[in-house]
Design an enzyme around this catalytic site. Structure first.
Site, short mmCIF file in Angstrom:
data_model
loop_
_atom_site.label_atom_id
_atom_site.label_comp_id
_atom_site.label_asym_id
_atom_site.label_seq_id
_atom_site.Cartn_x
_atom_site.Cartn_y
_atom_site.Cartn_z
N ARG A 160 4.36 19.32 8.24
CA ARG A 160 5.16 18.24 8.21
C ARG A 160 6.29 18.47 9.01
O ARG A 160 6.67 17.50 9.74
CB ARG A 160 5.46 17.20 7.04
CG ARG A 160 4.06 16.94 5.91
CD ARG A 160 4.41 15.84 5.17
NE ARG A 160 5.36 14.88 5.83
CZ ARG A 160 6.89 14.41 5.25
NH1 ARG A 160 7.20 15.27 4.63
NH2 ARG A 160 6.92 13.44 5.84
N GLU A 192 0.93 -0.94 0.34
CA GLU A 192 0.14 0.13 0.33
C GLU A 192 0.21 1.24 0.29
O GLU A 192 0.71 2.19 1.04
CB GLU A 192 -1.23 -0.27 1.88
CG GLU A 192 -1.92 -1.15 1.41
CD GLU A 192 -2.62 -1.43 2.78
OE1 GLU A 192 -4.15 -1.32 2.90
OE2 GLU A 192 -2.26 -1.22 3.68
N PRO A 193 1.14 1.33 -1.22
CA PRO A 193 2.25 2.93 -0.96
C PRO A 193 1.69 4.30 -1.69
O PRO A 193 0.81 4.23 -2.17
CB PRO A 193 3.18 2.87 -2.47
CG PRO A 193 2.43 1.73 -3.33
CD PRO A 193 1.99 0.77 -2.72
N GLY A 194 1.83 5.35 -0.73
CA GLY A 194 1.02 6.11 -0.73
C GLY A 194 2.12 7.42 -1.14
O GLY A 194 2.22 7.57 -2.30
N ARG A 195 3.37 7.72 -0.05
CA ARG A 195 3.88 8.97 -0.51
C ARG A 195 4.49 8.03 -1.58
O ARG A 195 5.39 9.23 -2.46
CB ARG A 195 4.36 8.34 0.26
CG ARG A 195 5.90 9.68 0.95
CD ARG A 195 7.17 9.67 2.51
NE ARG A 195 6.21 9.21 3.53
CZ ARG A 195 5.46 9.84 4.32
NH1 ARG A 195 6.10 11.06 4.48
NH2 ARG A 195 4.56 9.57 5.65
N TYR A 204 0.96 13.93 1.61
CA TYR A 204 1.04 14.43 3.04
C TYR A 204 1.12 16.25 3.73
O TYR A 204 0.95 16.92 4.36
CB TYR A 204 1.20 14.49 4.73
CG TYR A 204 1.39 12.30 4.26
CD1 TYR A 204 -0.37 11.54 4.49
CD2 TYR A 204 2.08 11.14 3.29
CE1 TYR A 204 0.12 10.52 4.29
CE2 TYR A 204 2.12 10.48 3.43
CZ TYR A 204 0.73 9.49 4.04
OH TYR A 204 0.02 8.66 3.48
N CYS A 242 0.68 32.49 12.37
CA CYS A 242 0.93 33.53 13.10
C CYS A 242 1.31 32.07 14.46
O CYS A 242 0.86 31.79 15.62
CB CYS A 242 -0.40 33.49 14.18
SG CYS A 242 -0.83 35.03 12.60
#
Ligand SMILES: *Cc1c(COP(=O)(O)O)cnc(C)c1O
Length: 460
Positions: free
Chosen positions: A357, A317-320, A418, A388
Site C-alpha cells: 500500500r 459493505e465495510p471491509g477496511r 489490503y 529489489c
C-alpha cells in the site's frame, strides 16, 4: 554562524509528511492499535495478553497478528449500529480466510466476494450462500454459474453483457436470481477529499448520467431469469467525509423514483457500498459505526420522503473499517543505515511483498519499537523492506529511538486490510502467516508459505 561550521539544529528538515516526534515514543495511540494491544511491565508490546517477543519466537517474522477479540467487537458494533432494518456485508477482499468467514457468520454479518476464489473460501467455511453478494466488473460465466448454482443472495450487475449472462445462466438452471445494478453516481471520494470530476471515467458500474443505469434497469426488468431487487453504489475508499455518501444516496434515490415512474415498480433495496476510513496514523479521525448508520439512515429517509417512496432496505459493505485496525505486522530489524543530514534507513525482514500500500497509494503508516521501550532520542527513520526496489517502503517517515539495533522487533499497526490480501511472492518472498490472537491464545489461521509451496507451482 561562523564560517566552516554547520548548525544541524537550524538546517531544514528533510522532505516528508511527518510532524514532530511524539513526546513519548513508547506510547501507543489506541486509535491506531487493535483493541487488546498494550505494553507489559517489561515494555514489550502485547496482544491478547501475549508478548510479541514470545509470538515472534513461536511464529517467526514477518507475521500478521490479528486481534480476534477486536474483529468480533467491530462486527458487532456494525451489526448493532445498523440494526435489523439494514444489512452489513463485510468486503472479503480486504482480508478473507476460513476463520474470518466463521467469525462473520457467528456475529451475524453478510459477506461480499468479488471472485471465484473468494466465493469458494466463503462457501467452504460454511457461509450460507443466501448471505453472500457477488461483485466485480468482469465475472466469468463459470463464476456466475457457480454462484447461481450455490444459491447466492445477490449478484451485482456491472455491465450490459453481464445482465444477459446472468439471465442466461439463471434460465439454464431454472431459477430467478436476485440482482442489483451497480451505478456510478458521478462522485468519487478518496482520502480526505471529495472529488466531483472525472468520476464517470472508470471501469466500474453503469453511469446515472446519460441514462446507462436507467437502460440497465429497463433490460434487467424484462428478463425472466433476473429478480431486480435494488441499486448499488460504491464511491471510493478510506473516506472520512459523509458528503460523498450524501450525494450518492440522493442520486440513487432519484433513480428509484424514476424507475417507479417509468415501470411502476418500487425497488426494495439500496446498497451504499463501503469505503469508510480508519486511523492509520494519529492524524486520522474515523467515524464510529453508529454515527455512520445514523447519518446514512437520515439521508436515505429524507430523500425517500421527498420523492414519495417507502424507505428501502439499506446495506453497507465495510471491509477496511472492520479488519484494518485489528491487525499489526511484526518485523525484525536487520540493518540500521544512517544517511547524514537526511534520515536513517531501517531494513526489516518483509516489505512490499506483505504491504504494497505504501508503494501503490503512498499510504501512511506509523511504527513502534515493540520488543522493548527506550528513552533514547528520537531519530527520523524510513522503514524499508528487503526487496529489489527503491520504492520498497513500509513506513515513509517516522520517529524511532536512536538506539534502535538489529534484532529489535518493530510493529506496524492497522495492517489488517489490503496487506495480506494483496501480498505477493516478489523476489520469491514467502508470504507471511496470519496469527489470530484471542484471550491469551494464539493460533495460525493462514500459515506461512514455504519454499516447497513456491516450488510446487514451478513444474520445471
Ligand atoms: C472494495 C469494496 C468495498 C470495501 O471497501 P473498503 O474501503 O474496504 O470498505 C465495498 N464494496 C465494494 C463494491 C468494493 O469494491
Amino acid at each position: 554562524m561562523a564560517a566552516g561550521t554547520h548548525d544541524y539544529a537550524q538546517a531544514a528538515p528533510p522532505e516528508g509528511h511527518y510532524s514532530a516526534p511524539a513526546e513519548d515514543l513508547n506510547a501507543l495511540d489506541p486509535k491506531v492499535w487493535a483493541r487488546t494491544v498494550r505494553r507489559d511491565e517489561d515494555g514489550v508490546l502485547t496482544v491478547g495478553g501475549l508478548p510479541v517477543t514470545r509470538l515472534a519466537e513461536e511464529f517467526g517474522t514477518p507475521a500478521f497478528f490479528l486481534d480476534e477479540t477486536d474483529f468480533r467487537a467491530r462486527c458487532r458494533a456494525w451489526r448493532d449500529a445498523f440494526g435489523a432494518e439494514a444489512d452489513v456485508f463485510y468486503a472479503g477482499k480486504a482480508f478473507l480466510s476460513r476463520a474470518v468467514v466463521r467469525w462473520l457468520h457467528e456475529e451475524g454479518l453478510n459477506l461480499d466476494v468479488c471472485s471465484g476464489g473468494e466465493l469458494a473460501t466463503a462457501l467452504d467455511a460454511g457461509m450460507p450462500a443466501a448471505r453472500i453478494a457477488f461483485h466485480g466488473n468482469n465475472k466469468t460465466t463459470a463464476e456466475i454459474r457457480r454462484a447461481v448454482e450455490a444459491g447466492i443472495g445477490r449478484i451485482v450487475l456491472d455491465s450490459f453483457e453481464e445482465i444477459v449472462r446472468v439471465a442466461h445462466v439463471a434460465g439454464e438452471l431454472g431459477v430467478r436470481q436476485p440482482v442489483q445494478i451497480r451505478v456510478t453516481v458521478g462522485v468519487e471520494a478518496h482520502t480526505h477529499e471529495f472529488i466531483a470530476t472525472a468520476h464517470e471515467d472508470q471501469k466500474f458500474g453503469l453511469a446515472l448520467a446519460g441514462g446507462q443505469a436507467a437502460e440497465a434497469v429497463r433490460r434487467a426488468l424484462k428478463l425472466d431469469g433476473l429478480e431486480l431487487v435494488g441499486i448499488h453504489s460504491h464511491i471510493g475508499s478510506q473516506i472520512f467525509d459523509m458528503a460523498g455518501f450524501e450525494v450518492s444516496a440522493r442520486r440513487v434515490v432519484q433513480l428509484l423514483a424514476e424507475v417507479r415512474d417509468e415501470h411502476g415498480v418500487e425497488l426494495p433495496e439500496i446498497d451504499l457500498g463501503g469505503g469508510l476510513g480508519i486511523a492509520y496514523t494519529s492524524d486520522d479521525d474515523p467515524r464510529e459505526p453508529h454515527e455512520i448508520a445514523k447519518a446514512l439512515g437520515e439521508i436515505v429517509t429524507r430523500e425517500c420522503e421527498s420523492a414519495g417512496l417507502a424507505t428501502p432496505r439499506i446495506s453497507v459493505e465495510p471491509g477496511r473499517a472492520i479488519v484494518g485496525p485489528t491487525a499489526f505486522t511484526l518485523y525484525e530489524v536487520g540493518t540500521v543505515k544512517p544517511l547524514e543530514g537526511l534520515r536513517t534507513y531501517v531494513s526489516v525482514d518483509g516489505g512490499m511483498s506483505d504491504n504494497i500500500r505504501t508503494a501503490l497509494y503512498d499510504a501512511e503508516y506509523t511504527v513502534t519499537l515493540a520488543s522493548r521501550t527506550s528513552d533514547a532520542e528520537p531519530m527520523l527513520v524510513r522503514v524499508v523492506g528487503k526487496h529489489c526496489e527503491s520504492g520498497d517502503i513500509v513506513v515513509r517517515d517516522a520517529f524511532l529511538p536512536a538506539d534502535l539495533a538489529p534484532g529489535d522487533l518493530l510493529a506496524v499497526p492497522a495492517t489488517g486490510a489490503y496487506c495480506r490480501s494483496m501480498a505477493s511472492n516478489y523476489n520469491h518472498a514467502l508470504r507471511p502467516p496470519v496469527v489470530a490472537v484471542d484471550e491469551g491464545a494464539a493460533r495460525v489461521v493462514v500459515r506461512r508459505e514455504t519454499e516447497e509451496d513456491l516450488l510446487r507451482l514451478d513444474v520445471g
